[in-house]
Write a protein that holds these residues in place. Structure first.
Motif, PDB file in Angstrom:
ATOM      1  N   GLN A   1       0.822  -1.212   0.000  1.00 47.91           N
ATOM      2  CA  GLN A   1       0.000   0.000   0.000  1.00 47.91           C
ATOM      3  C   GLN A   1       0.859   1.267   0.000  1.00 47.91           C
ATOM      4  O   GLN A   1       0.579   2.236  -0.691  1.00 47.91           O
ATOM      5  CB  GLN A   1      -0.935  -0.006   1.218  1.00 47.91           C
ATOM      6  CG  GLN A   1      -1.912   1.156   1.279  1.00 47.91           C
ATOM      7  CD  GLN A   1      -2.759   1.315   0.005  1.00 47.91           C
ATOM      8  OE1 GLN A   1      -3.154   0.328  -0.608  1.00 47.91           O
ATOM      9  NE2 GLN A   1      -2.982   2.550  -0.425  1.00 47.91           N
ATOM     10  N   LYS A   2       1.951   1.241   0.782  1.00 55.54           N
ATOM     11  CA  LYS A   2       2.853   2.402   0.842  1.00 55.54           C
ATOM     12  C   LYS A   2       3.578   2.598  -0.492  1.00 55.54           C
ATOM     13  O   LYS A   2       3.932   3.717  -0.871  1.00 55.54           O
ATOM     14  CB  LYS A   2       3.871   2.237   1.978  1.00 55.54           C
ATOM     15  CG  LYS A   2       3.253   2.266   3.371  1.00 55.54           C
ATOM     16  CD  LYS A   2       2.658   3.622   3.688  1.00 55.54           C
ATOM     17  CE  LYS A   2       2.022   3.673   5.062  1.00 55.54           C
ATOM     18  NZ  LYS A   2       1.203   4.879   5.244  1.00 55.54           N
ATOM     19  N   ALA A   3       3.828   1.492  -1.206  1.00 61.49           N
ATOM     20  CA  ALA A   3       4.484   1.590  -2.521  1.00 61.49           C
ATOM     21  C   ALA A   3       3.587   2.360  -3.488  1.00 61.49           C
ATOM     22  O   ALA A   3       4.058   3.209  -4.252  1.00 61.49           O
ATOM     23  CB  ALA A   3       4.789   0.199  -3.066  1.00 61.49           C
ATOM     24  N   THR A   4       2.284   2.061  -3.449  1.00 58.30           N
ATOM     25  CA  THR A   4       1.330   2.788  -4.304  1.00 58.30           C
ATOM     26  C   THR A   4       1.414   4.286  -4.020  1.00 58.30           C
ATOM     27  O   THR A   4       1.562   5.102  -4.940  1.00 58.30           O
ATOM     28  CB  THR A   4      -0.112   2.294  -4.037  1.00 58.30           C
ATOM     29  OG1 THR A   4      -0.183   0.899  -4.331  1.00 58.30           O
ATOM     30  CG2 THR A   4      -1.114   3.033  -4.904  1.00 58.30           C
ATOM     31  N   GLU A   5       1.340   4.639  -2.732  1.00 56.30           N
ATOM     32  CA  GLU A   5       1.364   6.062  -2.337  1.00 56.30           C
ATOM     33  C   GLU A   5       2.673   6.727  -2.741  1.00 56.30           C
ATOM     34  O   GLU A   5       2.684   7.848  -3.268  1.00 56.30           O
ATOM     35  CB  GLU A   5       1.176   6.188  -0.815  1.00 56.30           C
ATOM     36  CG  GLU A   5      -0.202   5.777  -0.331  1.00 56.30           C
ATOM     37  CD  GLU A   5      -0.268   5.683   1.196  1.00 56.30           C
ATOM     38  OE1 GLU A   5       0.658   6.207   1.875  1.00 56.30           O
ATOM     39  OE2 GLU A   5      -1.222   5.086   1.709  1.00 56.30           O
ATOM     40  N   LEU A   6       3.789   6.020  -2.488  1.00 53.36           N
ATOM     41  CA  LEU A   6       5.110   6.604  -2.764  1.00 53.36           C
ATOM     42  C   LEU A   6       5.318   6.835  -4.260  1.00 53.36           C
ATOM     43  O   LEU A   6       5.748   7.929  -4.677  1.00 53.36           O
ATOM     44  CB  LEU A   6       6.209   5.687  -2.209  1.00 53.36           C
ATOM     45  CG  LEU A   6       7.655   6.120  -2.471  1.00 53.36           C
ATOM     46  CD1 LEU A   6       7.952   7.476  -1.830  1.00 53.36           C
ATOM     47  CD2 LEU A   6       8.643   5.075  -1.945  1.00 53.36           C
ATOM     48  N   ILE A   7       5.031   5.825  -5.083  1.00 53.60           N
ATOM     49  CA  ILE A   7       5.265   5.963  -6.530  1.00 53.60           C
ATOM     50  C   ILE A   7       4.357   7.048  -7.118  1.00 53.60           C
ATOM     51  O   ILE A   7       4.793   7.861  -7.942  1.00 53.60           O
ATOM     52  CB  ILE A   7       5.072   4.612  -7.265  1.00 53.60           C
ATOM     53  CG1 ILE A   7       6.078   3.564  -6.757  1.00 53.60           C
ATOM     54  CG2 ILE A   7       5.207   4.796  -8.779  1.00 53.60           C
ATOM     55  CD1 ILE A   7       7.549   3.876  -6.968  1.00 53.60           C
ATOM     56  N   GLN A   8       3.092   7.089  -6.683  1.00 51.38           N
ATOM     57  CA  GLN A   8       2.192   8.138  -7.188  1.00 51.38           C
ATOM     58  C   GLN A   8       2.715   9.528  -6.812  1.00 51.38           C
ATOM     59  O   GLN A   8       2.689  10.454  -7.627  1.00 51.38           O
ATOM     60  CB  GLN A   8       0.775   7.930  -6.625  1.00 51.38           C
ATOM     61  CG  GLN A   8       0.036   6.780  -7.306  1.00 51.38           C
ATOM     62  CD  GLN A   8      -1.319   6.480  -6.664  1.00 51.38           C
ATOM     63  OE1 GLN A   8      -1.596   6.900  -5.540  1.00 51.38           O
ATOM     64  NE2 GLN A   8      -2.149   5.729  -7.379  1.00 51.38           N
ATOM     65  N   ALA A   9       3.198   9.663  -5.574  1.00 53.21           N
ATOM     66  CA  ALA A   9       3.735  10.958  -5.129  1.00 53.21           C
ATOM     67  C   ALA A   9       4.965  11.355  -5.942  1.00 53.21           C
ATOM     68  O   ALA A   9       5.102  12.511  -6.373  1.00 53.21           O
ATOM     69  CB  ALA A   9       4.081  10.883  -3.640  1.00 53.21           C
ATOM     70  N   LEU A  10       5.866  10.386  -6.169  1.00 52.34           N
ATOM     71  CA  LEU A  10       7.078  10.677  -6.942  1.00 52.34           C
ATOM     72  C   LEU A  10       6.732  11.058  -8.381  1.00 52.34           C
ATOM     73  O   LEU A  10       7.320  11.971  -8.956  1.00 52.34           O
ATOM     74  CB  LEU A  10       8.020   9.470  -6.933  1.00 52.34           C
ATOM     75  CG  LEU A  10       8.670   9.132  -5.584  1.00 52.34           C
ATOM     76  CD1 LEU A  10       9.444   7.820  -5.670  1.00 52.34           C
ATOM     77  CD2 LEU A  10       9.601  10.256  -5.125  1.00 52.34           C
ATOM     78  N   LYS A  11       5.762  10.351  -8.960  1.00 56.34           N
ATOM     79  CA  LYS A  11       5.356  10.627 -10.339  1.00 56.34           C
ATOM     80  C   LYS A  11       4.784  12.042 -10.476  1.00 56.34           C
ATOM     81  O   LYS A  11       4.889  12.660 -11.536  1.00 56.34           O
ATOM     82  CB  LYS A  11       4.314   9.589 -10.801  1.00 56.34           C
ATOM     83  CG  LYS A  11       4.929   8.265 -11.231  1.00 56.34           C
ATOM     84  CD  LYS A  11       5.571   8.408 -12.597  1.00 56.34           C
ATOM     85  CE  LYS A  11       6.400   7.218 -12.992  1.00 56.34           C
ATOM     86  NZ  LYS A  11       7.089   7.398 -14.279  1.00 56.34           N
ATOM     87  N   SER A  12       4.195  12.542  -9.379  1.00 53.35           N
ATOM     88  CA  SER A  12       3.616  13.889  -9.438  1.00 53.35           C
ATOM     89  C   SER A  12       4.673  14.973  -9.244  1.00 53.35           C
ATOM     90  O   SER A  12       4.430  16.144  -9.517  1.00 53.35           O
ATOM     91  CB  SER A  12       2.528  14.044  -8.361  1.00 53.35           C
ATOM     92  OG  SER A  12       3.126  14.115  -7.077  1.00 53.35           O
ATOM     93  N   SER A  13       5.868  14.579  -8.771  1.00 55.75           N
ATOM     94  CA  SER A  13       6.864  15.613  -8.458  1.00 55.75           C
ATOM     95  C   SER A  13       8.091  15.589  -9.369  1.00 55.75           C
ATOM     96  O   SER A  13       8.901  16.502  -9.341  1.00 55.75           O
ATOM     97  CB  SER A  13       7.326  15.487  -7.002  1.00 55.75           C
ATOM     98  OG  SER A  13       7.975  14.250  -6.796  1.00 55.75           O
ATOM     99  N   THR A  14       8.238  14.541 -10.186  1.00 54.06           N
ATOM    100  CA  THR A  14       9.396  14.490 -11.087  1.00 54.06           C
ATOM    101  C   THR A  14       9.006  13.828 -12.405  1.00 54.06           C
ATOM    102  O   THR A  14       8.107  12.981 -12.446  1.00 54.06           O
ATOM    103  CB  THR A  14      10.568  13.710 -10.449  1.00 54.06           C
ATOM    104  OG1 THR A  14      11.646  13.632 -11.402  1.00 54.06           O
ATOM    105  CG2 THR A  14      10.197  12.291 -10.066  1.00 54.06           C
ATOM    106  N   SER A  15       9.707  14.219 -13.473  1.00 55.47           N
ATOM    107  CA  SER A  15       9.463  13.578 -14.769  1.00 55.47           C
ATOM    108  C   SER A  15      10.502  12.485 -15.038  1.00 55.47           C
ATOM    109  O   SER A  15      10.504  11.857 -16.089  1.00 55.47           O
ATOM    110  CB  SER A  15       9.516  14.631 -15.882  1.00 55.47           C
ATOM    111  OG  SER A  15      10.795  15.253 -15.873  1.00 55.47           O
ATOM    112  N   LEU A  16      11.398  12.259 -14.071  1.00 56.07           N
ATOM    113  CA  LEU A  16      12.438  11.233 -14.254  1.00 56.07           C
ATOM    114  C   LEU A  16      11.827   9.831 -14.252  1.00 56.07           C
ATOM    115  O   LEU A  16      10.864   9.576 -13.527  1.00 56.07           O
ATOM    116  CB  LEU A  16      13.467  11.306 -13.116  1.00 56.07           C
ATOM    117  CG  LEU A  16      14.352  12.548 -13.011  1.00 56.07           C
ATOM    118  CD1 LEU A  16      15.245  12.446 -11.783  1.00 56.07           C
ATOM    119  CD2 LEU A  16      15.194  12.723 -14.267  1.00 56.07           C
TER     120      LEU A  16
END
Length: 472
Positions: free
Chosen positions: A188-203
């Motif tokens: 569940q935390k992986a879902t939250e973390l990856i979504q957050a990262l995707k919203s803050s970087t284009s890498l």
């Protein structure tokens, strides 16, 4: 499924580096690797991680191999696949910060000898300790991937990871990796973390985890569904336990979905067949301890990496104090908090663990402080996410607390390449030998002497053959 919906998942294979580092103490030899390379090259991996981490030290120390020669042989074999290494930021592949000139030269030579992707991390996530390596990698036209060491704690919020991702992008990284060395990231935390990262970087985002706590495959599934681009896996004979999830299993799990890797299970099966006897041999010889193959849920309870748990047990055994194990485990999070809540990865995990053992065995916290504990509190490893416990600083450092540094530790280091080269020039046969010596002076010197002895032996045999000592 429409073509627009397809988002094939990329796979980085770890069997030639992290998998055997995690399960058989990095003892796979170059000769064991070479025969299977042509088949691995046909698979279509995004990259093969095959160098860096502990492989460099293990080559010189235990296998009597030149790590640079290994890299060149791997490069010759892999015609189509990118080669990747793990790099400890300003610590390179060693255990102390090195001057910028050594870091830059090491990056230059790594890429010149065949590395495409350098994964760069710092045990404190102090970005100042990453910048020199990233800039050098950019200059050499390599792919600079910055890995953030994943951990849990008050300071490590989604905002923290998003802010770090922005900083990583700004410093010139080509991709971002979340390095979950202890297997702490749950689905569940992986879902939250990856979504957050995707919203803050284009890498592009890569996820690296270990199976230690038993959740890694589920974590990968949720991370990929949330937008993760690349995952690290290991061929099944060297997967699971303290290694990564199995390559073939992950390929099968995403088959027929929009994330289908397109990798061929028949080719993977041939590769697995090649490595399987190696696994059996390692189990029979005791090189692979069955303990590393199980699930260790205490990893999640105490946030302690699997390797650190076994280290604590052996330290207590030596003192005949194994009954203090639970007490020490409970002390680890307290010490970690006192020292600014760093991620627990080499070398911070060893520093925190050893100090926790001392605190319990002495019956008084910080009655004895290790040199490394003092160095962390003096800022010699870099900046921690949270401030140190002021009472601990007073007790451990006393008047020395005024000597604490706030700059990047490497700013205090003079250039050291010329001095190192002068020290070891009698052994130098190639430019890269200077770097081997820079990282591990004693171990490299022993290796150089061994290499010289082997060459002398070969020269003598050739001379004897020419002189008729042996029938041709």
């Amino acid at each position: 499924m429409s073509e627009e919906m397809k988002k094939p998942l990329k796979i980085t294979e770890t069997v030639l580096r992290d998998a055997h580092q995690s399960l058989i103490a990095t003892r796979m030899t170059t000769e064991q690797m070479l025969p299977i390379i042509p088949k691995m090259d046909e698979v279509g991996y995004y990259a093969v991680e095959c160098w860096g981490g502990a492989t460099f030290d293990a080559c010189l120390r235990f296998l009597k191999e030149d790590p640079w020669e290994r890299l060149r042989k791997l490069r010759d074999g892999f015609k189509k696949t990118k080669l990747q290494m793990l790099f400890r930021g300003q610590n390179i592949l060693g255990y102390r910060p090195y001057a910028d000139d050594v870091v830059e030269y090491f990056v230059q030579k790594s890429i010149a000898n065949g590395i495409d992707i350098i994964r760069i991390f710092d045990c404190l996530n102090d970005v100042r300790n990453l910048q020199t390596a990233v800039t050098a990698c950019n200059k050499e036209k390599g792919h600079a991937q910055v890995a953030l060491s994943y951990t849990l704690g008050d300071a490590y919020t989604l905002d923290y990871w998003m802010e770090m991702a922005k900083r990583v992008e700004d410093m010139g990284a080509d991709s971002l990796c979340i390095k979950d060395m202890a297997g702490l990231l749950v689905p569940q935390k992986a879902t939250e973390l990856i979504q957050a990262l995707k919203s803050s970087t284009s890498l592009p985002i890569e996820l690296h985890t270990h199976y230690t706590s038993g959740v890694a495959s589920m974590t990968y599934m949720k991370a990929v569904e949330a937008g993760c681009d690349i995952i690290d896996t290991a061929m099944s004979p060297f997967a699971l336990g303290t290694s990564q999830p199995a390559t073939e299993v992950m390929v099968e799990a995403f088959k027929g979905t929009q994330y289908d890797t397109g990798l061929d299970q028949n080719k993977l099966a041939e590769i697995a067949d090649y490595f399987r006897p190696m696994r059996e041999e390692a189990l029979d010889s005791g090189l692979m301890n069955p303990k590393v193959l199980g699930v260790n849920i205490k990893t999640l309870l105490y946030q302690v990496p699997g390797g650190m748990l076994s280290n604590l047990i052996s330290q207590l055994k030596e003192q005949g104090q194994e009954d203090k194990y639970e007490e020490v485990l409970a002390e680890v999070p307290r010490v970690r908090k006192d020292l600014g809540e760093p991620p627990l990865v080499t070398p911070s995990s060893q520093i925190v663990g050893t100090q926790a053992v001392f605190n319990v065995l002495m019956g008084e916290r910080y009655k004895v402080a290790t040199k490394e504990t003092k160095d962390i509190l003096l800022g010699k490893y870099g900046q921690t996410v949270k401030p140190f416990n002021p009472e601990v600083v007073d007790k451990v450092l006393g008047a020395d607390k005024d000597k604490a540094i706030t700059c990047r530790p490497a700013d205090l280091l003079e250039p050291e390449l010329d001095k190192i080269e002068a020290e070891m020039k009698q052994y130098k046969q190639q430019d890269e030998d200077v770097l081997s010596y820079a990282l591990f002076p004693q171990v490299a010197t022993e290796f150089f002497k061994y290499r010289q002895a082997q060459q002398t032996k070969v020269d003598t045999t050739i001379a004897d053959t020419k002189n008729g000592a042996y029938p041709v």
